[in-house]
Design an enzyme around this catalytic site. Structure first.
Site, PDB file in Angstrom:
ATOM      1  N   PHE A 149      21.074  42.187  39.803  1.00 45.41           N
ATOM      2  CA  PHE A 149      21.854  42.305  38.374  1.00 45.41           C
ATOM      3  C   PHE A 149      20.605  42.159  37.175  1.00 45.41           C
ATOM      4  CE2 PHE A 149      25.849  41.355  36.224  1.00 45.41           C
ATOM      5  CZ  PHE A 149      26.785  41.756  37.301  1.00 45.41           C
ATOM      6  N   GLN A 166      26.832  38.977  22.531  1.00 54.16           N
ATOM      7  CA  GLN A 166      26.265  40.022  23.321  1.00 54.16           C
ATOM      8  C   GLN A 166      27.005  41.279  23.448  1.00 54.16           C
ATOM      9  OE1 GLN A 166      26.381  39.337  27.957  1.00 54.16           O
ATOM     10  NE2 GLN A 166      24.319  39.027  27.493  1.00 54.16           N
ATOM     11  N   HIS A 179      27.581  44.453  25.641  1.00 49.87           N
ATOM     12  CA  HIS A 179      27.248  44.896  26.934  1.00 49.87           C
ATOM     13  C   HIS A 179      26.994  46.258  26.894  1.00 49.87           C
ATOM     14  CE1 HIS A 179      27.771  45.914  31.169  1.00 49.87           C
ATOM     15  NE2 HIS A 179      27.855  44.524  31.287  1.00 49.87           N
ATOM     16  N   LEU A 208      35.161  47.488  30.226  1.00 47.50           N
ATOM     17  CA  LEU A 208      33.893  47.505  30.708  1.00 47.50           C
ATOM     18  C   LEU A 208      33.467  47.879  32.204  1.00 47.50           C
ATOM     19  CD1 LEU A 208      31.112  45.160  30.596  1.00 47.50           C
ATOM     20  CD2 LEU A 208      32.100  44.122  32.610  1.00 47.50           C
ATOM     21  N   GLU A 247      27.733  45.621  35.161  1.00 43.58           N
ATOM     22  CA  GLU A 247      26.238  45.670  35.554  1.00 43.58           C
ATOM     23  C   GLU A 247      26.137  46.029  37.030  1.00 43.58           C
ATOM     24  OE1 GLU A 247      24.823  43.277  32.766  1.00 43.58           O
ATOM     25  OE2 GLU A 247      23.065  42.546  34.121  1.00 43.58           O
ATOM     26  N   ARG A 271      20.640  42.503  29.088  1.00 46.47           N
ATOM     27  CA  ARG A 271      21.754  43.031  28.322  1.00 46.47           C
ATOM     28  C   ARG A 271      21.302  43.598  26.981  1.00 46.47           C
ATOM     29  NH1 ARG A 271      26.853  40.266  30.608  1.00 46.47           N
ATOM     30  NH2 ARG A 271      26.763  41.174  32.783  1.00 46.47           N
ATOM     31  N   HIS A 329      31.101  41.910  24.019  1.00 44.75           N
ATOM     32  CA  HIS A 329      31.351  41.359  25.474  1.00 44.75           C
ATOM     33  C   HIS A 329      31.425  40.001  25.433  1.00 44.75           C
ATOM     34  CE1 HIS A 329      31.682  41.576  29.774  1.00 44.75           C
ATOM     35  NE2 HIS A 329      30.508  40.993  30.011  1.00 44.75           N
ATOM     36  N   ARG A 368      22.680  35.860  27.143  1.00 43.91           N
ATOM     37  CA  ARG A 368      23.471  35.428  28.441  1.00 43.91           C
ATOM     38  C   ARG A 368      22.857  36.463  29.398  1.00 43.91           C
ATOM     39  NH1 ARG A 368      28.365  36.512  31.780  1.00 43.91           N
ATOM     40  NH2 ARG A 368      28.685  38.118  30.471  1.00 43.91           N
TER      41      ARG A 368
HETATM   42  C1  LIG Z   1      35.307  42.743  31.604  1.00 45.57           C
HETATM   43  C2  LIG Z   1      34.517  41.551  31.664  1.00 45.57           C
HETATM   44  C3  LIG Z   1      33.771  41.340  32.817  1.00 45.57           C
HETATM   45  C4  LIG Z   1      33.089  40.305  32.952  1.00 45.57           C
HETATM   46  N1  LIG Z   1      32.266  39.969  34.193  1.00 45.57           N
HETATM   47  C5  LIG Z   1      31.553  39.098  34.369  1.00 45.57           C
HETATM   48  C6  LIG Z   1      30.893  38.730  35.792  1.00 45.57           C
HETATM   49  O1  LIG Z   1      30.809  39.706  36.535  1.00 45.57           O
HETATM   50  N2  LIG Z   1      30.143  37.480  35.882  1.00 45.57           N
HETATM   51  C7  LIG Z   1      29.877  36.670  34.675  1.00 45.57           C
HETATM   52  O2  LIG Z   1      29.469  35.502  35.007  1.00 45.57           O
HETATM   53  N3  LIG Z   1      30.900  36.825  33.662  1.00 45.57           N
HETATM   54  C8  LIG Z   1      31.284  37.884  33.498  1.00 45.57           C
HETATM   55  N4  LIG Z   1      32.062  38.125  32.350  1.00 45.57           N
HETATM   56  C9  LIG Z   1      32.271  36.795  31.486  1.00 45.57           C
HETATM   57  C10 LIG Z   1      33.429  35.896  31.739  1.00 45.57           C
HETATM   58  O3  LIG Z   1      34.262  36.531  32.551  1.00 45.57           O
HETATM   59  C11 LIG Z   1      34.018  35.018  30.788  1.00 45.57           C
HETATM   60  O4  LIG Z   1      33.084  34.545  29.924  1.00 45.57           O
HETATM   61  C12 LIG Z   1      34.516  34.191  31.461  1.00 45.57           C
HETATM   62  O5  LIG Z   1      35.477  34.421  32.468  1.00 45.57           O
HETATM   63  C13 LIG Z   1      35.575  33.168  30.360  1.00 45.57           C
HETATM   64  O6  LIG Z   1      36.216  32.162  31.174  1.00 45.57           O
HETATM   65  P1  LIG Z   1      36.885  30.809  30.285  1.00 45.57           P
HETATM   66  O7  LIG Z   1      37.433  30.009  31.521  1.00 45.57           O
HETATM   67  O8  LIG Z   1      35.797  30.326  29.392  1.00 45.57           O
HETATM   68  O9  LIG Z   1      38.036  31.613  29.570  1.00 45.57           O
HETATM   69  P2  LIG Z   1      39.263  32.256  29.867  1.00 45.57           P
HETATM   70  O10 LIG Z   1      38.951  32.856  31.365  1.00 45.57           O
HETATM   71  O11 LIG Z   1      39.129  33.484  29.034  1.00 45.57           O
HETATM   72  O12 LIG Z   1      40.465  31.510  29.901  1.00 45.57           O
HETATM   73  C14 LIG Z   1      40.880  31.033  28.481  1.00 45.57           C
HETATM   74  C15 LIG Z   1      42.166  30.422  28.732  1.00 45.57           C
HETATM   75  O13 LIG Z   1      42.475  29.775  27.354  1.00 45.57           O
HETATM   76  C16 LIG Z   1      44.056  29.929  27.152  1.00 45.57           C
HETATM   77  N5  LIG Z   1      44.122  29.847  25.714  1.00 45.57           N
HETATM   78  C17 LIG Z   1      43.336  30.445  24.702  1.00 45.57           C
HETATM   79  N6  LIG Z   1      43.771  29.915  23.608  1.00 45.57           N
HETATM   80  C18 LIG Z   1      44.841  29.051  23.905  1.00 45.57           C
HETATM   81  C19 LIG Z   1      45.404  28.301  23.065  1.00 45.57           C
HETATM   82  N7  LIG Z   1      45.730  28.123  21.857  1.00 45.57           N
HETATM   83  N8  LIG Z   1      46.567  27.482  23.569  1.00 45.57           N
HETATM   84  C20 LIG Z   1      46.604  27.475  24.970  1.00 45.57           C
HETATM   85  N9  LIG Z   1      45.888  28.236  25.983  1.00 45.57           N
HETATM   86  C21 LIG Z   1      44.978  28.837  25.365  1.00 45.57           C
HETATM   87  C22 LIG Z   1      44.078  31.282  27.749  1.00 45.57           C
HETATM   88  O14 LIG Z   1      45.501  31.666  28.346  1.00 45.57           O
HETATM   89  C23 LIG Z   1      43.471  31.578  28.939  1.00 45.57           C
HETATM   90  O15 LIG Z   1      44.004  30.611  30.029  1.00 45.57           O
HETATM   91  C24 LIG Z   1      33.106  38.935  31.895  1.00 45.57           C
HETATM   92  C25 LIG Z   1      33.722  39.322  31.131  1.00 45.57           C
HETATM   93  C26 LIG Z   1      34.475  40.424  30.530  1.00 45.57           C
HETATM   94  C27 LIG Z   1      35.213  40.618  29.304  1.00 45.57           C
END
Ligand SMILES: Cc1cc2nc3c(=O)[nH]c(=O)nc-3n(C[C@H](O)[C@H](O)[C@H](O)COP(=O)(O)OP(=O)(O)OC[C@H]3O[C@@H](n4cnc5c(N)ncnc54)[C@H](O)[C@@H]3O)c2cc1C
Length: 587
Positions: free
Chosen positions: A119, A240, A242, A252, A255, A286, A353, A398
């Site tokens: 990666f 960031q 992407h 997306l 990578e 990135r 991203h 990141r």
């Molecule tokens: C397309 C894509 C591909 C990616 N691929 C990778 C990868 O391969 N490897 C990697 O390490 N990272 C990757 N990332 C980044 C990574 O996926 C995210 O940074 C990470 O999943 C975020 O997780 P989280 O638990 O912080 O939030 P999220 O998974 O976004 O969850 C947020 C939660 O908060 C809840 N929420 C939000 N606001 C409220 C509110 N006001 N009240 C109640 N609930 C609320 C939502 O319902 C949800 O359940 C990728 C990102 C994208 C966009």
């Protein structure tokens, strides 16, 4: 007080990877833990993560946690806190094995161990060669992780409040956090969730930009809620981009495609990354790849009739490997670009991203704020993890696959800190007299507003302005104009109106409430970016093209109630190893 009250030991706002990992820790310890989520937990944005989760397992070739640490510090352009980075990289192998033991269906190498792919920015021996560090489940790693964690939470009796949106934080007279207000989205009913400890795990706020890989729900709610409660936001200038969003759609392309051998070409058919990053080429960090692509397009070597994108070619790796390792990517290309990558290259452009900044935390998941002469005093009862938090392990940029790792490592450590804190409490601290008052005022204003502005139109205007003024390339003048525009928009956001109330469902109300959060994220982004007079990681200023360690190796803290900035030093003392001295970040 006005709203009915529900009581829990712990409330986690967010059911993505970070929230679920923290909740699992709490529920398994026997505490009464509620998870609130705007969407069904397995629809959280973690589901979209494609490429993998990093850990120096060394299943393909030798790897070490301290090489992972070096890459993360270098990737962060020396803005990451080295104690937190050491904590995360050391914990990574155990965290991934833990997921495997929970049932996460990782791909396998021949020996039966977890499959790992190369990666961007992942290297052995401090940059000497690329190394396979991303542990993957095909190109659906986040999907597999989220389902695994959800099932474990069901088993541990976590209480889910699905399609509930948290609205505001409740702090008592001492500033301690004692709960949140939240609305059931279907009915519009508001409750107070009274808790001994609250964690935000609400994900990113990428929807402040017009073009983003982020889901529509990524409106930075945790940041907005904290900002309204006077908590500063850290390093918000660092977003960031992407390199490979599908041109025109923003969706997306992981990578992992380049990890599997994909290469970037300009209109002349040239593999231009050989000029920008001679050692690791298409697998540079990135921000480096995004800027190289933007430069190619800017200098007229973009592809297509508008010369506005470059091409990602993977047909040479063969149909069989594409079908086995990148099936989701093929599907996305066909659906969003009308291109089958088995035959033709995919048109791609840099797209917003990931949010490196967020709610300031330490590696224990505690939210920390400046107080008097101290830079980092924990807010009692308040925790954050995942993309909404700034630990800060990603610093100015990141590394790919370090986010899924961040979710499980800091989700778990945050959960552990909450358990310790809750056990030390003598029951629930009383709610203050005015608990819920801010929420009541916000809802009342929305219900009574007449002659206000349309929420959707205003949000689009905000997104266009942020896209234009806080993009890949920045100048002092562009950023100053951006601050002006966003501050003016903030005044207009105070007067949004839900048009024709008799015909709308609660979604219109919720979109208006989300805009209150987006505007806080946008203000923090522009004000912090305008102040930073250097180029570091994802923040690239044409007027200040060099990194300036003497004046700018420090974190910004945006104070939302006063619209001002303060600064705090980067942590230069890792937990057990020597400080990794700043060097030029070349790949
Ligand atoms: C397309 C894509 C591909 C990616 N691929 C990778 C990868 O391969 N490897 C990697 O390490 N990272 C990757 N990332 C980044 C990574 O996926 C995210 O940074 C990470 O999943 C975020 O997780 P989280 O638990 O912080 O939030 P999220 O998974 O976004 O969850 C947020 C939660 O908060 C809840 N929420 C939000 N606001 C409220 C509110 N006001 N009240 C109640 N609930 C609320 C939502 O319902 C949800 O359940 C990728 C990102 C994208 C966009």
């Amino acid at each position: 007080m006005g709203f009915p009250v529900r009581k829990f030991d712990a409330v986690i706002v967010g059911g993505g990877g970070a929230g679920l990992r923290a909740a699992l820790q709490l529920s398994k310890s026997g505490l009464n833990c509620a998870v609130l989520s705007k969407v069904f937990p397995t629809r959280s944005h973690t589901v979209a993560a494609q490429g993998g989760i990093s850990a120096s397992l060394g299943n393909v070739q030798e790897d070490r946690w301290d090489w992972h640490m070096y890459d993360t510090v270098k990737g962060s352009d020396w803005l990451g806190d080295q104690d937190a980075i050491e904590f995360m990289c050391r914990a990574a192998p155990e965290a991934v094995i833990e997921l495997e033991h929970m049932g996460m269906p990782f791909d396998r190498v021949e020996s039966g161990k977890i499959y790992q792919r190369p990666f961007g920015g992942h290297t052995a021996e401090h940059g000497k060669r690329a190394v396979e560090r991303a542990c993957a489940v095909a190109d659906r790693t986040g999907h597999a992780m989220l389902h695994t964690l959800y099932q474990q939470n069901v088993r541990a009796n976590t209480q889910f409040f699905v399609e509930w949106t948290a609205l505001d934080l409740i702090r008592n007279e001492d500033g301690d956090v004692v709960g949140v207000t939240a609305m059931e989205m279907e009915t519009g009913d508001v409750y107070i969730f009274h808790a001994k400890a609250v964690m935000f795990a609400t994900g990113g706020g990428g929807r402040i930009y017009a073009s983003s890989t982020n889901a529509y729900m990524n409106t930075g709610d945790g940041l907005g809620i904290c900002a309204r409660a006077g908590i500063p936001l850290e390093d918000m200038e660092f977003w960031q981009f992407h390199p490979t969003g599908v041109a025109g759609a923003g969706v997306l392309i992981t990578e992992g495609v380049r990890g599997e051998g994909g290469i970037l070409l300009n209109a002349d058919g040239e593999r231009f990354m050989e000029r920008y990053a001679p050692t690791v080429k298409d697998l540079a960090s990135r921000d480096v790849v995004s800027r190289a692509m933007a430069m190619e397009i800017y200098e007229g070597r973009g592809c297509g009739k508008n010369k506005d994108h470059v091409l990602l070619k993977i047909d040479h790796i063969g149909a069989e490997k594409i079908m086995e390792k990148l099936p989701g990517i093929r599907e996305i290309s066909i659906q969003f670009a009308g291109i089958d990558p088995i035959k033709d290259p995919i048109p791609v452009v840099p797209t917003t991203h990931y949010m490196m900044g967020g709610i300031p935390t330490n590696y224990l998941g505690e939210v920390i704020v400046p107080q008097g002469d101290e830079y980092e005093v924990p807010v009692k009862g308040l925790y954050a993890a995942g993309e909404c938090a700034c630990a800060s392990v990603h610093g100015a940029n990141r590394l790919g696959t370090n986010s899924l790792l961040d979710l499980v490592v800091f989700g778990k450590s945050g959960g552990d800190s909450m358990i310790k804190f809750i056990r030390e409490q003598d029951g629930w601290k009383p709610l203050p007299e005015n608990a819920g008052e801010l929420t009541r005022q916000r809802l009342e204003r929305l219900d009574n507003q007449t002659d206000g502005e349309n929420v959707d139109a205003l949000r689009r205007e905000l997104q266009r302005s942020v896209q234009l003024h806080a993009g890949v390339f920045r100048t002092d003048a562009i950023l100053q104009e951006g601050v002006k525009q966003v501050m003016a928009l903030a005044e207009r956001v105070k007067k949004t109106e839900i048009k024709d109330k008799s015909k709308v469902w609660n979604t219109a109300r919720i979109e208006a409430l989300e805009l209150d959060n987006l505007i806080e994220v946008a203000k923090a982004t522009l004000v912090s970016a305008e102040a930073r007079k250097e180029s570091r990681g994802a923040h690239a200023s044409d007027d200040h093209p060099e990194r300036d360690d003497v004046n700018w190796m420090k974190h910004t803290l945006y104070h939302p109630l006063t619209n001002t900035l303060s600064y705090k030093p980067v942590h230069t003392k890792p937990l057990t190893v020597d400080y990794i001295e700043p060097a030029k970040r070349v790949y």
